[in-house]
Motif scaffolding. Structure first.
Motif, short mmCIF file in Angstrom:
data_model
loop_
_atom_site.label_atom_id
_atom_site.label_comp_id
_atom_site.label_asym_id
_atom_site.label_seq_id
_atom_site.Cartn_x
_atom_site.Cartn_y
_atom_site.Cartn_z
N LYS A 5 0.84 -1.19 0.00
CA LYS A 5 0.00 0.00 0.00
C LYS A 5 0.88 1.24 0.00
O LYS A 5 1.82 1.35 0.79
CB LYS A 5 -0.92 -0.01 1.22
N SER A 37 -3.28 5.34 -2.45
CA SER A 37 -4.11 6.47 -2.04
C SER A 37 -4.26 7.42 -3.24
O SER A 37 -3.67 7.22 -4.29
CB SER A 37 -3.45 7.20 -0.87
N GLU A 126 -8.86 8.32 -5.36
CA GLU A 126 -8.29 6.97 -5.43
C GLU A 126 -8.62 6.26 -6.74
O GLU A 126 -7.80 5.52 -7.28
CB GLU A 126 -8.81 6.12 -4.25
N GLY A 191 -7.27 2.50 -2.48
CA GLY A 191 -7.72 2.22 -1.12
C GLY A 191 -8.88 3.14 -0.77
O GLY A 191 -9.31 3.95 -1.59
N PHE A 192 -9.42 2.98 0.44
CA PHE A 192 -10.37 3.96 0.97
C PHE A 192 -11.76 3.83 0.36
O PHE A 192 -12.76 4.16 0.99
CB PHE A 192 -9.77 5.36 0.72
N SER A 209 -7.27 3.91 3.47
CA SER A 209 -6.50 3.15 2.49
C SER A 209 -5.66 2.06 3.16
O SER A 209 -5.52 0.96 2.62
CB SER A 209 -5.59 4.09 1.69
N SER A 212 -8.03 -0.71 3.83
CA SER A 212 -8.30 -1.46 2.60
C SER A 212 -7.21 -2.49 2.35
O SER A 212 -7.48 -3.65 2.03
CB SER A 212 -8.37 -0.51 1.40
#
Length: 451
Positions: A5, A37, A126, A191-192, A209, A212
């Protein structure tokens, strides 16, 4: 399989995204799934333009739309050059921002925002960054594949803070992500962002994120979850407060979760839970220094009296005093149901025979909470409180750590003190403006004086 990530600063521009490609492609043998992100700062701007449009400031909102459009197109051109894919992606980005401009006009007309509309706007960062990063992989000669996060991250419809559907995410990950890995592809998703039934766009809340990435890691039973950010790893304190903060190379899940909950910005508080349930180690690395040691978060770590200091400001202290608490079965349950009914979590809790005190971060429903609590007894509120946490797995093992912590504060008054049920965290509630000096005193006592 691993999950990598990358936060907003790690995908802030074309240069940063090229570093992401180098990091990920060096791990291709481990079958990486990439979670990104929005471009650094983009989500804040998206939310800002939505609020400005709803407040009637349409011109300002549209200027932000164009600012974001230009930025995304500029970074896309820098990464993809004049390839056909660059032209196609530019068309998609342009269409997305055209739609955003129409939404801004609708917000101005309505004069208000709904949580659902906020999620629609916030998710755009995102969704676009993951498309750009996936295309950048392909342009660099690697098999990056864009995966729409809404096809994987199944949630309920509690907009702006959606709760994940663990079973749904597991099934979608096996259907959407695992086959790509088996084909040697590199899945890239935002993510998110998630989706409620009916594929209605939701978000997991700010900082989601990381969450996620951890949820996906648990869903595919990854061997590791890597969080790439702009610091060297987890540190003994926030380096913005304590410039001499030291790298923590190895920390337990419980300690990391406590630090995240009490203000350690490098890791979102929800990140740890899915990893713990699956026993998946979490690593925190600096994307600008990919050869750094970073921090490993796992079940086992050397047991220390104090691992780190954390602090947060702008907490609200709520005190309830009631003689009816004394020897009254179920009284505390009814009190805490008030917070549950108003979807407000509490942080620090202390109780005595006739009183209970809690701290809150979220004061959105404070008025209604205070009204309901008044039925139980006398309620008092202190709105400018601060919280400092001293975290260490061995803090209650008979060492002098707790006594040393209290002594280190010197003249700083303590309004509440709590030792966590796990015995790894001593939490002190103090005045908001004393958080920084308290952290400095504690860090000097436990890390600088000892070194």
């Amino acid at each position: 399989m691993i999950v990598c990530k990358f936060g907003g600063t790690s995908v802030a521009d074309a240069t940063a995204i090229r570093r992401v490609i180098e990091i990920v492609t060096s791990k291709q043998a481990q079958q990486p799934i990439v979670v990104v992100s929005a471009l650094g700062g983009a989500t804040n701007l998206l939310l800002d333009l939505a609020h400005k449009a709803a407040a009637g400031e349409l011109l300002t909102a549209l200027q932000i739309v164009e600012q974001l459009r230009d930025r995304h197109l500029t970074e896309t051109a820098a990464l993809l050059g004049d390839s056909p894919e660059a032209a196609d992606l530019a068309v998609d980005i342009g269409a997305a921002f055209d739609e955003l401009a129409h939404l801004a006009e609708a917000f101005r007309t309505l004069g208000y925002l709904t949580p659902r509309s906020l999620d629609t706007v916030a998710a755009l960062g995102e969704l676009l960054s993951s498309q750009i990063v996936a295309a950048a992989f392909r342009t660099a000669g690697y098999p990056g594949v864009y995966v729409d996060a809404r096809d994987v991250m199944r949630t309920n419809d509690y907009f702006t803070r959606a709760e994940p559907d663990i079973d749904g995410i597991a099934a979608a990950s096996q259907e959407r992500l695992v086959p790509l890995l088996q084909q040697g592809k590199i899945p890239v998703m935002g993510g998110f962002v998630g989706a409620a039934p009916g594929r209605v766009t939701t978000t997991l809340g700010r900082g989601g994120s990381d969450f996620s990435a951890s949820l996906v890691g648990a869903a595919v039973d990854a061997t590791a979850i890597e969080i790439w950010t702009d610091v060297d790893g987890m540190l003994t304190a926030d380096p913005r407060v304590i410039p001499s903060a030291q790298l923590i190379e190895h920390i337990s899940f419980d300690e990391a979760a406590e630090l995240a909950a009490f203000g350690a910005k490098v890791l979102h508080p929800s990140t740890i839970a899915p990893a713990v349930q699956r026993g998946i180690p979490v690593y925190v690395f600096n994307s600008r220094k990919p050869d750094g040691k970073g921090t490993m978060i796992a079940f086992d770590a050397p047991r220390l009296p104090v691992r780190a200091i954390a602090g947060k400001r702008n907490a609200t202290l709520v005190k309830l005093r009631s003689s009816r608490m004394l020897l009254a079965p179920g009284f505390l349950r009814r009190v805490f149901e008030v917070f549950e009914n108003h979807r407000t979590s509490v942080d620090v809790v202390t109780t005595s025979e006739v009183s209970v005190s809690v701290t809150l971060d979220d004061t959105k429903h404070l008025g209604a909470i205070l009204q309901d609590l008044a039925a139980f007894g006398d309620v008092a509120v202190e709105r400018r409180a601060g919280v400092v946490a001293i975290v260490g797995a061995g803090i209650a093992d008979g060492s002098r750590a707790i006594a040393d912590a209290i002594a280190a504060l010197g003249p700083i008054p303590v309004h509440m003190a709590s030792l966590s049920a796990t015995g790894i965290n001593v939490t002190l509630v103090i005045d908001d403006d004393q958080v920084v000096p308290a952290m400095q005193r504690l860090h000097a006592t436990f890390f600088e004086d000892a070194s």
